[in-house]
Design a protein around this motif. Structure first.
Motif, PDB file in Angstrom:
ATOM      1  N   HIS A 121       0.823  -1.216   0.000  1.00 39.92           N
ATOM      2  CA  HIS A 121       0.000   0.000   0.000  1.00 39.92           C
ATOM      3  C   HIS A 121       0.855   1.264   0.000  1.00 39.92           C
ATOM      4  O   HIS A 121       0.532   2.261  -0.664  1.00 39.92           O
ATOM      5  CB  HIS A 121      -0.933  -0.023   1.220  1.00 39.92           C
ATOM      6  N   GLU A 161      -7.273  -3.174  -6.446  1.00 40.24           N
ATOM      7  CA  GLU A 161      -7.649  -4.127  -5.407  1.00 40.24           C
ATOM      8  C   GLU A 161      -6.480  -5.063  -5.152  1.00 40.24           C
ATOM      9  O   GLU A 161      -5.527  -5.130  -5.940  1.00 40.24           O
ATOM     10  CB  GLU A 161      -8.897  -4.914  -5.799  1.00 40.24           C
ATOM     11  N   ALA A 192     -11.097  -6.244   7.392  1.00 45.84           N
ATOM     12  CA  ALA A 192     -11.975  -5.080   7.220  1.00 45.84           C
ATOM     13  C   ALA A 192     -11.219  -3.789   7.531  1.00 45.84           C
ATOM     14  O   ALA A 192     -11.351  -2.770   6.828  1.00 45.84           O
ATOM     15  CB  ALA A 192     -13.196  -5.212   8.115  1.00 45.84           C
ATOM     16  N   GLU A 193     -10.390  -3.807   8.594  1.00 46.12           N
ATOM     17  CA  GLU A 193      -9.608  -2.625   8.960  1.00 46.12           C
ATOM     18  C   GLU A 193      -8.610  -2.280   7.856  1.00 46.12           C
ATOM     19  O   GLU A 193      -8.405  -1.102   7.528  1.00 46.12           O
ATOM     20  CB  GLU A 193      -8.864  -2.887  10.267  1.00 46.12           C
ATOM     21  N   GLU A 198      -8.884  -2.936   4.658  1.00 45.43           N
ATOM     22  CA  GLU A 198      -9.623  -2.398   3.513  1.00 45.43           C
ATOM     23  C   GLU A 198      -9.946  -0.925   3.740  1.00 45.43           C
ATOM     24  O   GLU A 198      -9.902  -0.111   2.810  1.00 45.43           O
ATOM     25  CB  GLU A 198     -10.914  -3.197   3.294  1.00 45.43           C
ATOM     26  N   GLU A 199     -10.224  -0.591   5.002  1.00 44.88           N
ATOM     27  CA  GLU A 199     -10.532   0.801   5.328  1.00 44.88           C
ATOM     28  C   GLU A 199      -9.283   1.667   5.226  1.00 44.88           C
ATOM     29  O   GLU A 199      -9.321   2.787   4.707  1.00 44.88           O
ATOM     30  CB  GLU A 199     -11.115   0.868   6.740  1.00 44.88           C
ATOM     31  N   VAL A 200      -8.117   1.117   5.701  1.00 42.82           N
ATOM     32  CA  VAL A 200      -6.857   1.873   5.662  1.00 42.82           C
ATOM     33  C   VAL A 200      -6.398   2.082   4.223  1.00 42.82           C
ATOM     34  O   VAL A 200      -5.984   3.186   3.838  1.00 42.82           O
ATOM     35  CB  VAL A 200      -5.772   1.145   6.478  1.00 42.82           C
ATOM     36  N   THR A 201      -6.448   1.023   3.409  1.00 36.85           N
ATOM     37  CA  THR A 201      -5.955   1.117   2.037  1.00 36.85           C
ATOM     38  C   THR A 201      -6.981   1.745   1.095  1.00 36.85           C
ATOM     39  O   THR A 201      -6.614   2.256   0.023  1.00 36.85           O
ATOM     40  CB  THR A 201      -5.592  -0.278   1.497  1.00 36.85           C
ATOM     41  N   GLY A 202      -8.250   1.685   1.486  1.00 33.18           N
ATOM     42  CA  GLY A 202      -9.315   2.209   0.629  1.00 33.18           C
ATOM     43  C   GLY A 202      -9.570   1.338  -0.587  1.00 33.18           C
ATOM     44  O   GLY A 202     -10.174   1.771  -1.569  1.00 33.18           O
ATOM     45  N   LYS A 203      -9.094   0.099  -0.542  1.00 29.93           N
ATOM     46  CA  LYS A 203      -9.243  -0.824  -1.670  1.00 29.93           C
ATOM     47  C   LYS A 203      -9.776  -2.172  -1.155  1.00 29.93           C
ATOM     48  O   LYS A 203      -9.482  -2.577  -0.023  1.00 29.93           O
ATOM     49  CB  LYS A 203      -7.889  -1.062  -2.360  1.00 29.93           C
TER      50      LYS A 203
END
Length: 494
Positions: free
Chosen positions: A437, A444, A466-467, A469-474
């Motif tokens: 990242h 993705e 889930a965390e 995905e939130e940090v990377t925004g992907k």
């Protein structure tokens, strides 16, 4: 004690087993793709001299250069000078006085290449026959320490010395254990054979180019027959007719008294199955050896040494704790001696017997181990129990252990004996996702890993995914790969 030698011969592999009273004691394996090198004689060329190690590396045309230590270099041809004298001199002298780079040498293999190490060499050439070992560059007459009767030792020594004086063959001789009780005629025949063989080797050495084989030792079945010295040998059974004929011919020439003992095995059931040899070999590849009492012994073989741990296991005894420990150690000592031969373990060996408080018990356990190792063909040296309660010993190693011959390091753990947990792999995946990242742009991520790892990511670690995905925004996709190794994973940018 009844002994039998079993020989299973095929086109690509020959296996020989020594069975005593129905119990497997030793296994030797030789494959055409990996013929043993010990006792082979080569014309070598010194490629590098290392004064700091008092050693030289020698090219033999093998995969790895071989190792020649200063103590294994013969000094001149003085028959009165022994190998021990040369070894003592090597400690004080500079190896560059004896060899130099580019020099051609006639050398013999002392030890097989083991692990990452090349073969170990010597210039003290020895050529064995049934009763004698010839040392062309040595002098004098030695007698095997296994011949204990002093009168017999003196008889054999006098015969060989008289033959040397009469025939005048070059070099010295060592009288082998098999010579006990041998008549003068047999010793004379051996001496003539060795003198002729050495003349052939010497002539061939002059014609051979550096890096080539000059003399190859006998194949495994013939070596086993040649080196057999036990008076308790009852029969030799071989399951190959061509090998049976060859063994018969060899015995008729070199060991006539063994010829009647050689039998051809013709039954449909494999000979090793009849004696349970294959099952014993498979058990010898396991770390844990169970004892009849319920205790067990654990063998751990490393590059530097072998460690052996004795445990009482399920054995609770009948009298008291000290007696329970003593009985377990006594049984373990017998099992350890057999396993050392069967597994062909060598080098430094540390045995951790269960702590005993009584000195007499410690003495008896050590004596039991010593007595059982007395019949071992490999030379052993056993020290007294150390202050930490450990028994330190060495066993001469000149070929690979059974484990190294039959097995390879696990490709998953790379020989460590363990693999990382699924939890650990998950956290490594998380770190790799964050690394990707910070360095690259992507739409993705696709994570590929073993099914067990993917299951954990979908279950216990779902919140962590889930965390991320939130940090990377992907989005992060997970894909199970059954063919992956336990520690293998890939994070693919999409």
């Amino acid at each position: 004690m009844k002994e039998e030698i079993l020989i299973n011969a095929t086109a690509r592999e020959v296996r020989a087993a020594l069975v005593e009273s129905g119990v497997l004691q030793e296994v030797l394996i030789e494959r055409t793709s990996r013929r043993g090198l010990v006792s082979n004689i080569y014309k070598g060329r010194v490629s590098r001299v290392l004064p700091g190690m008092q050693a030289a590396f020698v090219e033999l045309g093998l995969e790895r250069t071989a190792f020649l230590h200063a103590s294994d270099i013969a000094r001149g041809s003085d028959p009165e000078r022994g190998r021990d004298d040369d070894a003592a001199a090597a400690r004080d002298a500079d190896i560059r006085e004896f060899v130099h780079e580019g020099q051609e040498l006639l050398v013999q293999v002392l030890k097989e290449p083991l692990g990452s190490k090349g073969a170990r060499l010597t210039t003290y050439i020895t050529i064995p026959s049934r009763y004698l070992v010839m040392t062309p560059k040595g002098g004098g007459v030695g007698v095997s320490a296994r011949i204990e009767d002093e009168a017999e030792r003196e008889r054999l020594r006098l015969i060989v010395e008289e033959l040397i004086a009469a025939e005048g063959p070059p070099g010295g001789y060592i009288i082998r254990t098999a010579a006990e009780g041998a008549p003068r005629e047999s010793l004379h025949a051996d001496m003539l054979f060795l003198a002729k063989l050495w003349k052939t080797i010497d002539e061939r050495a002059g014609e051979t180019r550096p890096g080539e084989l000059v003399y190859e030792d006998l194949p495994l079945p013939l070596r086993v027959l040649r080196d057999s010295s036990s008076p308790d040998l009852a029969r030799v059974r071989v399951d190959s007719e061509p090998m049976f004929v060859r063994l018969k011919e060899f015995a008729a020439t070199f060991a006539p008294h063994l010829a009647p003992l050689i039998e051809l095995y013709v039954e449909a059931r494999p000979i090793f199955d009849v004696y349970g040899v294959d099952d014993e070999i498979n058990r010898a590849l396991h770390r844990k050896v169970p004892l009849k009492s319920g205790g067990y012994v654990v063998f751990d073989q490393t590059e530097s040494m072998t460690t052996i741990d004795v445990n009482t296991g399920a054995y609770v005894g009948h009298r008291n704790l000290e007696e329970t420990i003593f009985r377990t150690n006594l049984e373990a000592a017998v099992a350890i001696a057999r396993q050392l031969r069967l597994r062909n373990l060598g080098g430094i060996i540390i045995i951790d017997f269960i702590d005993m408080t009584e000195e007499e018990h410690r003495r008896q356990v050590l004596q039991a181990l010593t007595d059982r190792l007395a019949t071992d063909h490999a030379k052993t040296q056993i020290m007294n129990v150390s202050p930490l309660g450990l028994v330190e010993m060495t066993r001469k190693r000149n070929r690979e252990s059974l484990e190294h011959v039959l097995c390879q390091a696990c490709p998953s753990c790379e020989g460590r004996g363990f693999v990382k947990t699924s939890e650990t792999i998950c956290y490594e995946i998380f770190r790799e996702i964050m690394r990707q990242h910070r360095q690259f742009d992507f739409q993705e991520l696709l994570v590929l890993a073993r099914p067990g790892v993917i299951e954990r990511l979908l279950d216990e670690e779902s919140a962590s995914i889930a965390e991320l995905e939130e940090v990377t925004g992907k989005p992060i996709r997970l894909q199970s790969e059954g063919m992956y190794a336990p520690e293998q994973f890939d994070v693919v940018l999409m």
